[in-house]
Design a protein around this motif. Structure first.
Motif, mmCIF file in Angstrom:
data_model
loop_
_atom_site.group_PDB
_atom_site.id
_atom_site.type_symbol
_atom_site.label_atom_id
_atom_site.label_comp_id
_atom_site.label_asym_id
_atom_site.label_seq_id
_atom_site.Cartn_x
_atom_site.Cartn_y
_atom_site.Cartn_z
ATOM 1 N N TYR A 197 0.828 -1.201 0.000
ATOM 2 C CA TYR A 197 0.000 0.000 0.000
ATOM 3 C C TYR A 197 0.864 1.254 0.000
ATOM 4 C CZ TYR A 197 -3.864 -3.108 1.187
ATOM 5 O OH TYR A 197 -4.795 -4.120 1.158
ATOM 6 N N THR A 198 0.321 2.291 -0.587
ATOM 7 C CA THR A 198 0.938 3.608 -0.544
ATOM 8 C C THR A 198 -0.102 4.583 0.001
ATOM 9 O OG1 THR A 198 1.978 5.361 -1.864
ATOM 10 C CG2 THR A 198 0.350 4.002 -2.985
ATOM 11 N N ILE A 199 0.276 5.339 1.015
ATOM 12 C CA ILE A 199 -0.649 6.269 1.665
ATOM 13 C C ILE A 199 -0.129 7.686 1.503
ATOM 14 C CG2 ILE A 199 -1.896 6.855 3.773
ATOM 15 C CD1 ILE A 199 -1.161 4.099 4.863
ATOM 16 N N GLY A 200 -0.951 8.545 0.947
ATOM 17 C CA GLY A 200 -0.620 9.953 0.841
ATOM 18 C C GLY A 200 -1.185 10.705 2.031
ATOM 19 N N VAL A 201 -0.367 11.589 2.603
ATOM 20 C CA VAL A 201 -0.787 12.366 3.772
ATOM 21 C C VAL A 201 -0.430 13.829 3.547
ATOM 22 C CG1 VAL A 201 -0.799 12.485 6.278
ATOM 23 C CG2 VAL A 201 0.007 10.396 5.144
ATOM 24 N N PHE A 202 -1.415 14.694 3.696
ATOM 25 C CA PHE A 202 -1.148 16.135 3.629
ATOM 26 C C PHE A 202 -1.699 16.786 4.887
ATOM 27 C CE2 PHE A 202 -1.689 20.558 2.789
ATOM 28 C CZ PHE A 202 -0.609 20.890 1.994
ATOM 29 N N ARG A 203 -0.856 17.619 5.491
ATOM 30 C CA ARG A 203 -1.289 18.310 6.703
ATOM 31 C C ARG A 203 -1.060 19.806 6.587
ATOM 32 N NH1 ARG A 203 0.857 17.621 13.002
ATOM 33 N NH2 ARG A 203 -1.046 18.397 13.991
ATOM 34 N N ASP A 204 -2.105 20.551 6.864
ATOM 35 C CA ASP A 204 -2.021 21.990 7.059
ATOM 36 C C ASP A 204 -2.303 22.238 8.536
ATOM 37 O OD1 ASP A 204 -1.833 24.677 6.640
ATOM 38 O OD2 ASP A 204 -3.612 24.881 5.401
ATOM 39 N N ASN A 261 5.045 16.025 13.305
ATOM 40 C CA ASN A 261 4.616 17.428 13.260
ATOM 41 C C ASN A 261 4.622 17.907 11.808
ATOM 42 O OD1 ASN A 261 3.696 19.881 14.244
ATOM 43 N ND2 ASN A 261 5.749 20.670 14.639
ATOM 44 N N LEU A 262 3.989 17.110 10.974
ATOM 45 C CA LEU A 262 4.005 17.306 9.527
ATOM 46 C C LEU A 262 3.337 18.608 9.119
ATOM 47 C CD1 LEU A 262 4.478 16.085 6.647
ATOM 48 C CD2 LEU A 262 2.187 15.075 6.850
ATOM 49 N N LYS A 263 3.930 19.226 8.110
ATOM 50 C CA LYS A 263 3.304 20.343 7.416
ATOM 51 C C LYS A 263 3.641 20.171 5.943
ATOM 52 C CE LYS A 263 2.607 25.339 7.673
ATOM 53 N NZ LYS A 263 3.060 26.616 8.274
ATOM 54 N N GLY A 264 2.631 19.927 5.128
ATOM 55 C CA GLY A 264 2.870 19.592 3.735
ATOM 56 C C GLY A 264 2.560 18.129 3.490
ATOM 57 N N TYR A 265 3.251 17.526 2.520
ATOM 58 C CA TYR A 265 2.914 16.175 2.068
ATOM 59 C C TYR A 265 4.047 15.184 2.343
ATOM 60 C CZ TYR A 265 1.819 12.266 -1.000
ATOM 61 O OH TYR A 265 1.574 11.000 -1.483
ATOM 62 N N ILE A 266 3.665 13.957 2.711
ATOM 63 C CA ILE A 266 4.568 12.811 2.715
ATOM 64 C C ILE A 266 3.819 11.606 2.153
ATOM 65 C CG2 ILE A 266 6.031 13.530 4.649
ATOM 66 C CD1 ILE A 266 4.398 11.556 6.411
ATOM 67 N N ASN A 267 4.591 10.579 1.821
ATOM 68 C CA ASN A 267 4.040 9.344 1.284
ATOM 69 C C ASN A 267 4.564 8.178 2.115
ATOM 70 O OD1 ASN A 267 4.969 6.984 -0.822
ATOM 71 N ND2 ASN A 267 2.882 7.689 -1.183
ATOM 72 N N ILE A 268 3.667 7.320 2.575
ATOM 73 C CA ILE A 268 4.032 6.185 3.426
ATOM 74 C C ILE A 268 3.893 4.897 2.621
ATOM 75 C CG2 ILE A 268 3.489 4.928 5.552
ATOM 76 C CD1 ILE A 268 2.112 7.582 6.506
ATOM 77 N N GLN A 269 4.948 4.067 2.632
ATOM 78 C CA GLN A 269 4.932 2.791 1.927
ATOM 79 C C GLN A 269 4.880 1.662 2.955
ATOM 80 O OE1 GLN A 269 4.942 2.754 -1.406
ATOM 81 N NE2 GLN A 269 5.403 4.917 -1.727
ATOM 82 N N LEU A 270 3.993 0.700 2.743
ATOM 83 C CA LEU A 270 3.886 -0.396 3.709
ATOM 84 C C LEU A 270 3.385 -1.668 3.044
ATOM 85 C CD1 LEU A 270 0.622 -0.931 4.554
ATOM 86 C CD2 LEU A 270 0.940 1.332 5.537
ATOM 87 N N ALA A 317 -5.360 6.339 0.465
ATOM 88 C CA ALA A 317 -4.573 5.101 0.417
ATOM 89 C C ALA A 317 -4.910 4.308 -0.840
ATOM 90 C CB ALA A 317 -4.835 4.253 1.657
ATOM 91 N N PHE A 318 -3.872 3.702 -1.409
ATOM 92 C CA PHE A 318 -4.035 2.825 -2.559
ATOM 93 C C PHE A 318 -3.307 1.506 -2.298
ATOM 94 C CE2 PHE A 318 -4.019 7.098 -4.523
ATOM 95 C CZ PHE A 318 -5.209 7.057 -5.236
ATOM 96 N N ARG A 319 -3.925 0.421 -2.702
ATOM 97 C CA ARG A 319 -3.172 -0.821 -2.862
ATOM 98 C C ARG A 319 -2.552 -0.750 -4.246
ATOM 99 N NH1 ARG A 319 -5.209 -7.083 -1.916
ATOM 100 N NH2 ARG A 319 -3.275 -8.082 -2.641
ATOM 101 N N ARG A 320 -1.294 -1.137 -4.358
ATOM 102 C CA ARG A 320 -0.631 -0.928 -5.634
ATOM 103 C C ARG A 320 0.035 -2.189 -6.163
ATOM 104 N NH1 ARG A 320 4.939 2.507 -4.979
ATOM 105 N NH2 ARG A 320 5.985 1.221 -3.432
ATOM 106 N N GLU A 321 0.127 -2.240 -7.481
ATOM 107 C CA GLU A 321 0.871 -3.284 -8.173
ATOM 108 C C GLU A 321 2.021 -2.605 -8.899
ATOM 109 O OE1 GLU A 321 -1.656 -5.631 -10.676
ATOM 110 O OE2 GLU A 321 -3.185 -5.886 -9.120
ATOM 111 N N LEU A 322 3.230 -3.102 -8.651
ATOM 112 C CA LEU A 322 4.425 -2.458 -9.185
ATOM 113 C C LEU A 322 4.879 -3.097 -10.488
ATOM 114 C CD1 LEU A 322 6.544 -2.038 -5.935
ATOM 115 C CD2 LEU A 322 5.153 -0.328 -7.083
ATOM 116 N N LYS A 323 5.442 -2.256 -11.346
ATOM 117 C CA LYS A 323 6.083 -2.715 -12.569
ATOM 118 C C LYS A 323 7.275 -1.807 -12.818
ATOM 119 C CE LYS A 323 5.246 -3.869 -17.433
ATOM 120 N NZ LYS A 323 4.242 -3.887 -18.530
ATOM 121 N N ASN A 324 8.474 -2.397 -12.836
ATOM 122 C CA ASN A 324 9.714 -1.635 -13.028
ATOM 123 C C ASN A 324 9.870 -0.524 -11.993
ATOM 124 O OD1 ASN A 324 10.345 -3.170 -15.358
ATOM 125 N ND2 ASN A 324 9.065 -1.831 -16.620
ATOM 126 N N GLY A 325 9.406 -0.803 -10.765
ATOM 127 C CA GLY A 325 9.580 0.154 -9.683
ATOM 128 C C GLY A 325 8.508 1.217 -9.587
#
Length: 327
Positions: free
Chosen positions: A202-209, A250-259, A217-225
């Motif tokens: 899964y890849t989770i996008g997080v944005f905090r203001d 203490n996020l401000k802006g965007y991060i991406n979590i891979q799990l 969140a998305f479940r993902r299938e990878l191809k060539n990375g």
């Protein structure tokens, strides 16, 4: 009108960003280390840049920003982000706003070992992670060896338990030879991370203001990375985990979590402190983190995100185009 410079425009992330920004009332500029780049036709002005590690990179980048009156700078790849972060005051002194995480988050999240330590210390599930493979207890598990300070699939090698045992023997026999064990990661520090054998990634996008924490969140299938197919996941456990991490950092802006998910546990193996490869997939569902980040820099309130879809499957397709045509 915003005048926005996007770097590394030959890559998939930058082109996703440019496709989004082309729909806005903005003037776009782009640069890349290649003289011909996939995104060069999406910008008003394109130029070939130095590598971020080259002497004079910062001076050249700042000079171009001043020449074209750039108001917002979006550095895309990790090396550029590190260099721009180290020199952010130079840009800010000229009123140039940078889409970039703060120094503390970059220091942690651009380093896979520091990321694993922080998450483990705060009760998150993380695959066992080592810098020194001699500390690995051989128990039948495979391990992934990957660069400690870069993202993506480049340089990744999976070692079986037997190969880990052999690496330990070779290290004890000749510490110098150990430095060249992984031919795919020449000259880079590595981490060894227990391989989580699961096809649920899964890849989770997080944005905090200041006022909101938005997640997707998305479940993902990878191809060539790359995320070739993504499937929207509205399960609350992913939003809950992302919110906990946003507050921890203490996020401000965007991060991406891979799990990866296995036996109902969510094993976090990476946090990308930058705009990530699923940027346009997110945008198409209303999770407009690129625009939110620009708005946040301009003191415009970011709205709370509510996904209107219960099911969504996205696919990355190939296309052909000419970036130069002359008669």
């Amino acid at each position: 009108m915003r005048k926005i410079l996007v770097t590394a425009v030959s890559g998939d992330i930058a082109n996703g960003i440019l496709k989004i920004l082309q729909e806005q009332d903005a003037e776009l500029y782009g640069c890349d280390v290649n003289s011909i780049a996939a995104g060069m036709d999406r910008v008003k002005k394109f130029w070939q840049s130095r590598y971020a590690v080259e002497e004079g990179y910062t001076e050249e980048l700042l000079g171009k920003c001043l020449e074209y009156g750039i108001t917002h700078l979006i550095p895309v790849n990790e090396r550029e982000i590190e260099v721009v972060s180290d020199n952010r005051k130079l840009f800010e002194e000229h009123g140039i706003k940078i889409v970039i995480q703060d120094e503390r988050i970059l220091d942690i999240c651009l380093d896979k070992y520091k990321t694993a330590q922080l998450l483990t210390d705060n009760g998150f599930d993380v695959p066992d992670t080592y810098v020194n493979p001699c500390l690995i207890e051989v128990d039948g598990s495979s391990y992934i060896c990957k660069p400690r300070k870069s993202n993506g699939s480049k340089g990744i090698q999976i070692y079986s338990a037997g190969e880990i045992a052999d690496i330990k023997k070779r290290y004890y026999a000749d510490e110098t030879a150990f430095n060249n064990i992984n031919d795919n990661i020449q000259g880079e520090d590595c981490v060894y991370q227990r391989y989580i054998d699961s096809d649920e990634e899964y890849t989770i996008g997080v944005f905090r203001d200041i006022a909101v924490i938005n997640t997707i969140a998305f479940r993902r299938e990878l191809k060539n990375g790359y995320s070739n197919i993504v499937k929207l996941s509205n399960a609350g456990e992913y939003a809950e985990l992302a919110i906990r991490i946003a507050k921890l950092l203490n996020l401000k802006g965007y991060i991406n979590i891979q799990l990866r998910k296995k036996d109902d546990r969510l094993y976090i193996f990476e946090i990308n402190p930058r705009i990530s490869g699923t940027v346009r997939f997110r945008h198409m569902l209303g999770f407009t983190d690129v625009l939110w980040w620009l708005d946040m820099l301009d003191n415009i309130a970011v709205p709370e995100f509510r996904c209107e879809y219960n099911e969504a499957v996205g696919i990355r397709e190939l296309n052909e185009k000419y970036v130069i045509l002359k008669t």
